[in-house]
Design a protein around this motif. Structure first.
Motif, short mmCIF file in Angstrom:
data_model
loop_
_atom_site.label_atom_id
_atom_site.label_comp_id
_atom_site.label_asym_id
_atom_site.label_seq_id
_atom_site.Cartn_x
_atom_site.Cartn_y
_atom_site.Cartn_z
N ASP A 26 -1.76 -2.95 -11.48
CA ASP A 26 -0.39 -2.25 -11.32
C ASP A 26 -0.25 -1.91 -9.91
O ASP A 26 -1.07 -1.92 -9.11
CB ASP A 26 -0.06 -1.04 -12.31
CG ASP A 26 1.25 -0.45 -12.27
OD1 ASP A 26 2.12 -0.52 -11.24
OD2 ASP A 26 1.50 0.23 -13.18
N VAL A 27 0.92 -1.92 -9.21
CA VAL A 27 1.42 -1.89 -8.06
C VAL A 27 0.50 -0.54 -7.38
O VAL A 27 0.39 -0.52 -6.24
CB VAL A 27 2.68 -2.05 -7.71
CG1 VAL A 27 3.37 -0.88 -8.25
CG2 VAL A 27 2.97 -2.18 -6.35
N VAL A 28 0.46 0.48 -8.36
CA VAL A 28 0.14 1.82 -7.60
C VAL A 28 -1.41 1.79 -7.86
O VAL A 28 -2.01 2.81 -7.32
CB VAL A 28 0.71 2.91 -8.42
CG1 VAL A 28 2.27 2.89 -8.13
CG2 VAL A 28 0.64 3.01 -9.98
N TRP A 29 -1.85 0.96 -8.40
CA TRP A 29 -3.54 1.09 -8.49
C TRP A 29 -4.27 0.43 -7.08
O TRP A 29 -5.37 1.02 -7.20
CB TRP A 29 -4.06 0.43 -9.56
CG TRP A 29 -3.59 0.54 -10.97
CD1 TRP A 29 -2.73 1.96 -11.24
CD2 TRP A 29 -3.81 -0.10 -12.27
NE1 TRP A 29 -2.32 1.70 -12.53
CE2 TRP A 29 -2.78 0.70 -13.19
CE3 TRP A 29 -4.25 -1.24 -12.64
CZ2 TRP A 29 -2.90 0.21 -14.57
CZ3 TRP A 29 -4.29 -1.59 -13.87
CH2 TRP A 29 -3.50 -0.99 -14.87
N VAL A 30 -3.83 -0.33 -6.58
CA VAL A 30 -4.36 -1.25 -5.41
C VAL A 30 -5.27 -0.14 -4.48
O VAL A 30 -6.39 -0.19 -4.27
CB VAL A 30 -3.51 -2.14 -4.75
CG1 VAL A 30 -4.13 -2.82 -3.70
CG2 VAL A 30 -2.88 -3.09 -5.78
N PRO A 31 -4.46 0.98 -3.76
CA PRO A 31 -5.06 1.54 -2.99
C PRO A 31 -6.35 2.39 -3.66
O PRO A 31 -7.43 2.62 -2.97
CB PRO A 31 -4.04 2.85 -2.48
CG PRO A 31 -2.68 1.92 -2.69
CD PRO A 31 -2.94 1.09 -3.76
#
Length: 432
Positions: A100-105
């Motif tokens: 998901d876009v919010v998992w990367v960091p």
């Protein structure tokens, strides 16, 4: 059996092989001599025929690779928990994962996903992909994932009930009041107010729409601000004024869509998937709907929250498998693959050039015209502790829109939590 126990058992079954004492140390799957085994973990897209052909094309072009696919549950929370357990346990039995876009960091800081900068340099990413998705996957100047498909929050309105697209929050409210005055059965504006991640998306959009920026110049989350107070006050005011029904505080995407699609609402905030639903032959609002940018306080086109999925590489796999994984990601995120994903699965391309593809324009004009909206999409706070903070935000924002606490009280509490998490975040030297 209670739902919580079922979820625990599902996660246990998914992650058993990834636990430190149980994980497989051998190559992930049997492969012919001289072939590199590659395992791709992803969530099902629907009818698998077109996607299988895309994968078969990769195998034809890469005869040295033996590819295996393994499906995950469609639930984002379940997938996140699986990867959390597996990667923390240094599992090496899968290579490419969908994030998901919010998992990367979060995954990048933990050292769970590989630095892909050599294969996908940040400067090339910025040249080829939309700015929002690039901002989400380039962390600390390094590329940790590649956008696969994107999503964006948008406004739907009934063009047979209002004079046009509202550009400001004030116009939206006035248009809704006028339509409701003519038909007392109508609801003015439905959106996602339930205590879940969708509420966070709606609140961020309201903050941006009031000129706010939730990240400060130092890259820290800053929410106790005047635009944030204005955004929460606006959302609560929609309910107290009667423009949004009280039930909006328990609505997710589908609850809002069903009300709107039944012809019982003037406006709706949702994701572009609702467009195709509205245009189905049996839809009461077929041909009566438009999809536009969200309004703002100033009248400038609003920014919708960026959604979507990216492809990353497990940092724990061997070098040969990592190189093969990079080739698979390049194949799955190519312009040709973007077109296929849009045509067959309705997934919005992350490359701006693809929106001008003649076949896409002809077959999926609704996706092709999303370009301006996805160009202005903004990611949720790009921070490694976002997932830890999300539950706090959901709870506090819910209290504000439900009228349990004032926006001022809520934002002070949120900022205390944010500052606590930011203060516990290790420095770059400590994280090495």
């Amino acid at each position: 059996m209670c739902r919580s126990l079922v979820l625990v058992l599902v996660l246990w079954g998914l992650s058993l092989g990834a636990l430190p004492g149980c994980r497989r140390q051998q190559e992930p799957t049997a492969a012919a001599p001289g072939k590199t085994p590659l395992v791709f973990k992803y969530q099902p897209l629907g009818d698998p025929v077109a996607f299988r052909e895309l994968l078969a094309d990769f195998e034809r072009k890469n005869p040295d690779v033996s590819l295996t696919t393994e499906a995950l549950p469609n639930s984002s929370d379940v997938a996140h928990q699986f990867f959390l357990t597996a990667l923390e346990g240094r599992a090496d039995d899968f290579d490419v994962l969908v994030v998901d876009v919010v998992w990367v960091p979060e995954f990048a800081r933990a050292g769970w996903i590989a630095d892909l900068s050599a294969a996908f340099p940040p400067e090339r990413m910025r040249a080829e992909f939309l700015p929002g998705p690039v901002e989400a996957v380039v962390v600390g100047g390094k590329t940790y994932a590649v956008p696969w498909y994107v999503d964006v929050g948008v406004l739907f309105y009934r063009k047979d009930l209002v004079p046009g697209a509202p550009r400001t929050f004030a116009q939206l409210q006035q248009y809704a009041r006028d339509a409701m005055a003519k038909d007392g059965t109508l609801q003015g504006y439905v959106w996602q107010g339930r205590q879940y991640e969708g509420l966070n998306c709606n609140v961020f959009e309201a903050i941006w729409g009031h000129g706010g920026n939730v990240m400060n110049a130092q890259g820290r989350l800053e929410l106790n601000t005047e635009p944030a107070r204005a955004g929460l006050t606006y959302l609560r005011g929609l309910i107290t004024s009667g423009i949004s029904p009280p039930g909006v505080t328990s609505a997710t995407e589908e609850e809002a869509r069903r009300v709107f699609q039944a012809g019982r609402a003037v406006f709706m905030r949702n994701w572009p998937y609702a467009w195709e639903e509205a245009q189905k032959p049996d839809s009461p609002i077929r041909g009566k709907v438009e999809m536009v940018a969200l309004p703002t306080a100033s009248g400038e086109p609003g920014s919708g929250t960026l959604g979507g999925w990216q492809l990353a590489v497990n940092a724990h796999v061997s070098e040969p498998r990592r190189r093969a994984a990079e080739r698979l990601i390049a194949h799955l995120t190519s312009p040709e693959a973007n077109v296929m994903m849009a045509l067959h699965y309705g997934r919005n391309p992350p490359r701006p050039a693809v929106y001008k593809n003649p076949e896409l324009v002809r077959q999926k004009p609704d996706i092709a015209r999303l370009l301006t909206l996805v160009e202005h999409a903004r990611p949720r706070p790009v921070t490694p502790y976002y997932n830890m903070l999300s539950d706090v935000l959901q709870s506090e924002f819910s209290a504000a829109v439900a009228g349990l606490r004032s926006p001022e009280e809520v934002l002070k509490q949120v900022q205390r939590q944010v500052d606590y998490l930011a203060g516990s975040e290790p420095t770059q030297e400590q994280a090495k």
